[in-house]
Design a protein around this motif. Sequence first.
Motif, PDB file in Angstrom:
ATOM      1  N   ILE B  75       0.740  -1.117  -0.011  1.00  0.00           N
ATOM      2  CA  ILE B  75       0.379   0.024   0.107  1.00  0.00           C
ATOM      3  C   ILE B  75       0.769   1.394  -0.348  1.00  0.00           C
ATOM      4  CG2 ILE B  75      -0.503  -0.180   2.344  1.00  0.00           C
ATOM      5  CD1 ILE B  75      -2.515   1.256  -0.133  1.00  0.00           C
ATOM      6  N   LEU B  78       1.394   2.872  -3.375  1.00  0.00           N
ATOM      7  CA  LEU B  78       0.878   2.837  -4.856  1.00  0.00           C
ATOM      8  C   LEU B  78       0.755   4.534  -4.347  1.00  0.00           C
ATOM      9  CD1 LEU B  78      -1.808   2.357  -5.793  1.00  0.00           C
ATOM     10  CD2 LEU B  78      -3.493   3.480  -3.841  1.00  0.00           C
ATOM     11  N   LYS B  79       0.915   5.717  -3.958  1.00  0.00           N
ATOM     12  CA  LYS B  79       0.986   7.098  -3.891  1.00  0.00           C
ATOM     13  C   LYS B  79       2.480   7.074  -4.859  1.00  0.00           C
ATOM     14  CE  LYS B  79       0.389  11.457  -2.566  1.00  0.00           C
ATOM     15  NZ  LYS B  79       1.709  12.237  -3.661  1.00  0.00           N
ATOM     16  N   GLU B  82       2.028   6.423  -8.422  1.00  0.00           N
ATOM     17  CA  GLU B  82       0.165   7.708  -9.160  1.00  0.00           C
ATOM     18  C   GLU B  82       1.316   8.669  -9.370  1.00  0.00           C
ATOM     19  OE1 GLU B  82      -3.497   5.730  -7.016  1.00  0.00           O
ATOM     20  OE2 GLU B  82      -2.017   7.131  -6.002  1.00  0.00           O
ATOM     21  N   SER B  95      -3.039  -7.050  -4.730  1.00  0.00           N
ATOM     22  CA  SER B  95      -4.529  -6.297  -4.796  1.00  0.00           C
ATOM     23  C   SER B  95      -4.727  -7.379  -3.478  1.00  0.00           C
ATOM     24  CB  SER B  95      -5.068  -7.313  -5.832  1.00  0.00           C
ATOM     25  OG  SER B  95      -5.398  -8.300  -6.379  1.00  0.00           O
ATOM     26  N   VAL B  98      -3.857  -4.134  -1.418  1.00  0.00           N
ATOM     27  CA  VAL B  98      -3.107  -3.060  -1.346  1.00  0.00           C
ATOM     28  C   VAL B  98      -5.123  -2.979  -1.814  1.00  0.00           C
ATOM     29  CG1 VAL B  98      -3.368  -1.121  -3.568  1.00  0.00           C
ATOM     30  CG2 VAL B  98      -0.784  -2.660  -2.658  1.00  0.00           C
ATOM     31  N   LYS B  99      -5.817  -2.932  -1.203  1.00  0.00           N
ATOM     32  CA  LYS B  99      -7.037  -2.400  -1.624  1.00  0.00           C
ATOM     33  C   LYS B  99      -7.932  -1.643  -2.284  1.00  0.00           C
ATOM     34  CE  LYS B  99      -7.590  -7.003   0.521  1.00  0.00           C
ATOM     35  NZ  LYS B  99      -7.434  -7.969  -0.611  1.00  0.00           N
ATOM     36  N   GLN B 100      -7.108  -0.838  -1.681  1.00  0.00           N
ATOM     37  CA  GLN B 100      -7.515   1.272  -2.188  1.00  0.00           C
ATOM     38  C   GLN B 100      -7.833   1.058  -3.787  1.00  0.00           C
ATOM     39  OE1 GLN B 100      -4.851   3.761  -0.002  1.00  0.00           O
ATOM     40  NE2 GLN B 100      -5.195   5.580  -1.122  1.00  0.00           N
ATOM     41  N   GLU B 101      -8.281   2.096  -3.978  1.00  0.00           N
ATOM     42  CA  GLU B 101      -8.570   1.902  -5.077  1.00  0.00           C
ATOM     43  C   GLU B 101      -7.836   3.072  -6.363  1.00  0.00           C
ATOM     44  OE1 GLU B 101     -10.233   0.611  -8.380  1.00  0.00           O
ATOM     45  OE2 GLU B 101     -10.816  -0.392  -6.707  1.00  0.00           O
ATOM     46  N   THR B 102      -6.827   3.329  -7.601  1.00  0.00           N
ATOM     47  CA  THR B 102      -6.087   4.167  -7.584  1.00  0.00           C
ATOM     48  C   THR B 102      -6.667   5.517  -8.138  1.00  0.00           C
ATOM     49  OG1 THR B 102      -4.064   4.350  -9.459  1.00  0.00           O
ATOM     50  CG2 THR B 102      -5.714   2.928 -10.084  1.00  0.00           C
ATOM     51  N   THR B 103      -5.777   6.716  -7.756  1.00  0.00           N
ATOM     52  CA  THR B 103      -6.460   8.193  -8.169  1.00  0.00           C
ATOM     53  C   THR B 103      -6.072   8.167  -9.618  1.00  0.00           C
ATOM     54  OG1 THR B 103      -4.847   8.440  -7.623  1.00  0.00           O
ATOM     55  CG2 THR B 103      -6.178   8.452  -6.336  1.00  0.00           C
ATOM     56  N   LYS B 111      -4.652  -5.546 -11.830  1.00  0.00           N
ATOM     57  CA  LYS B 111      -4.766  -5.741 -10.301  1.00  0.00           C
ATOM     58  C   LYS B 111      -4.210  -7.362 -10.394  1.00  0.00           C
ATOM     59  CE  LYS B 111      -8.465  -3.305  -8.462  1.00  0.00           C
ATOM     60  NZ  LYS B 111      -9.874  -2.535  -7.777  1.00  0.00           N
TER      61      LYS B 111
END
Lengths: 355, 178
Positions: B75, B78-79, B82, B95, B98-103, B111
């Motif tokens: 997780i 991710l940023k 991105e 996945s 990392v459960k959060q959706e990407t922006t 995934k």
Amino acid sequence: MAEEKRLMKGNEAIAEAAIRAGCTAYFGYPITPQNELTAYMAKHMLDHKRTFIQAESEVSAINMVYGAAATGARSMTSSSSPGVSLKQEGISYACGADVPCVVVNVARSGPGLGGISPSQGDYFQSTRGGGHGDYYHLVLAPKSVQEAADLTFEAFDLADEWRMPAMILADGLIGQMMEGVSFPPMRDLKTLPKKAWAAGRQQETHRPNNHITSLNLMPAELEQQNLARFKRYDVMKAKLQRSEEVNTDQAELILVAYGTSARIALGALQMAKAEGLEVGLFRPITLWPFPEQKLSELAAKGKRFLVVEMSMGQMIEDVRLVVNGRCEVKFYGRCGGMIPTEEEVLAEIKRLLGK
Amino acid sequence: MTEKTFMAGFGGQGVISLGQLWVYCGMKESKEVTFFPFYGAEKRGGIARASVIVSDSEIASPLVTTPDSAIVMNIDSLKLCEDCLKKGGTLLINSSLVKQETTRKDARVIKVPCNEIAEQLGDVRFANMVMMGALSKATGAVKLDKLEAVLKSFFPESKHKFIPKNLEAIEAGMKVVK
């Protein structure tokens, strides 16, 4: 047939190339980001029945190099910036006594203890004779793992030929990154150049003592020694200057960069080309002797120069000396272990070209 | 063809090995390659990142600043991914963690439940190989057809018994990508 390509870190490739060049004695002291080099030597020098010693300090290591080289051994040490500062006294002695050896600097950021990230802040120290006294020594700057291996292999021959230390000036990125590399075959130690000047082996040869020292208390004699050495420097300057050029015919603006920053400059050049902008690259491979002849030819054509370095601007002084006011010389650099990006260099190119 | 990939994860997830094996296979497939790792001084648990390039021509900068593809192994990564991914680039996300959706709405998001697949194969440590299979299928930059030979020289002989499972993990990762 050439050996199969191997995937190696720059540090390991330098070590393997040194072994193949016939390095018979290595003396090191750990420092990041060159540790893999010392570790590789620790692991492999003894396999080849050669000497590896981890000294108690950088100062000891360079003096062991001096001693071993004085007896004719192909001798080497490696370190990173703060460690290379400590070695400067020994390098000055080796230059004063005309003792060949190879010194590798996998440079990191400074000044002082600085950081462990890549930097090109040691250009002045490397190319101006970093210790005391009137001297220079060879400085070779690789841009890739392959070139780091090739130049290290060659450095031993150049050091022996010109009887002086040869420095490989890399940086933490060249040392740490992995690329494909192929090596020349292992040198047979019996084929290495004979050194009639070296100390020792009186029992075998019954020749008079060879006295190796940098000390001379007779000013008139010492002056003659220095003058003779500077004559040799002039011959080297005529013979050894080496550089690479990309698109310098077409371009009005030429980037000047060595080592890692030359890779980044090449990326910026390619991005500029994709946008229809013609930019060139001049990459010094020998930092001493500086490739002034080729650069001077470009200056005579009225080119503009943008020097890109991972420092506050050191090589730019050599560029300005060569250009000698004939054309514009601009600078873009990052320091403190920050590496310029292709995008940043491209933006600077566009700014200078008014695009 | 030049494929620049940025890989990030937690120390111990095999991000560095993933990058090294990717370029090793690329080299065996006659590509130009470069691999540059960044990791902290931590013995374990720090963040591990790698800049990886495979190309048909000489590689200019070894640093990946705007990757064509990015691998998010945990997780925290991710940023990071991105922020640098090229517009329309490929974002491969583990996945399982990392459960959060990407922006990044422009990205091609893939995934891959790396940990789950690896556990089904018997060991969560195959997670990086699952991701490498997915990266190969998604980008086509490295085919990985020489992987078995590469693994034989990459690992000491005592570890060679794990090679079949690693190859299965690669296959499973490839299957995730449509």
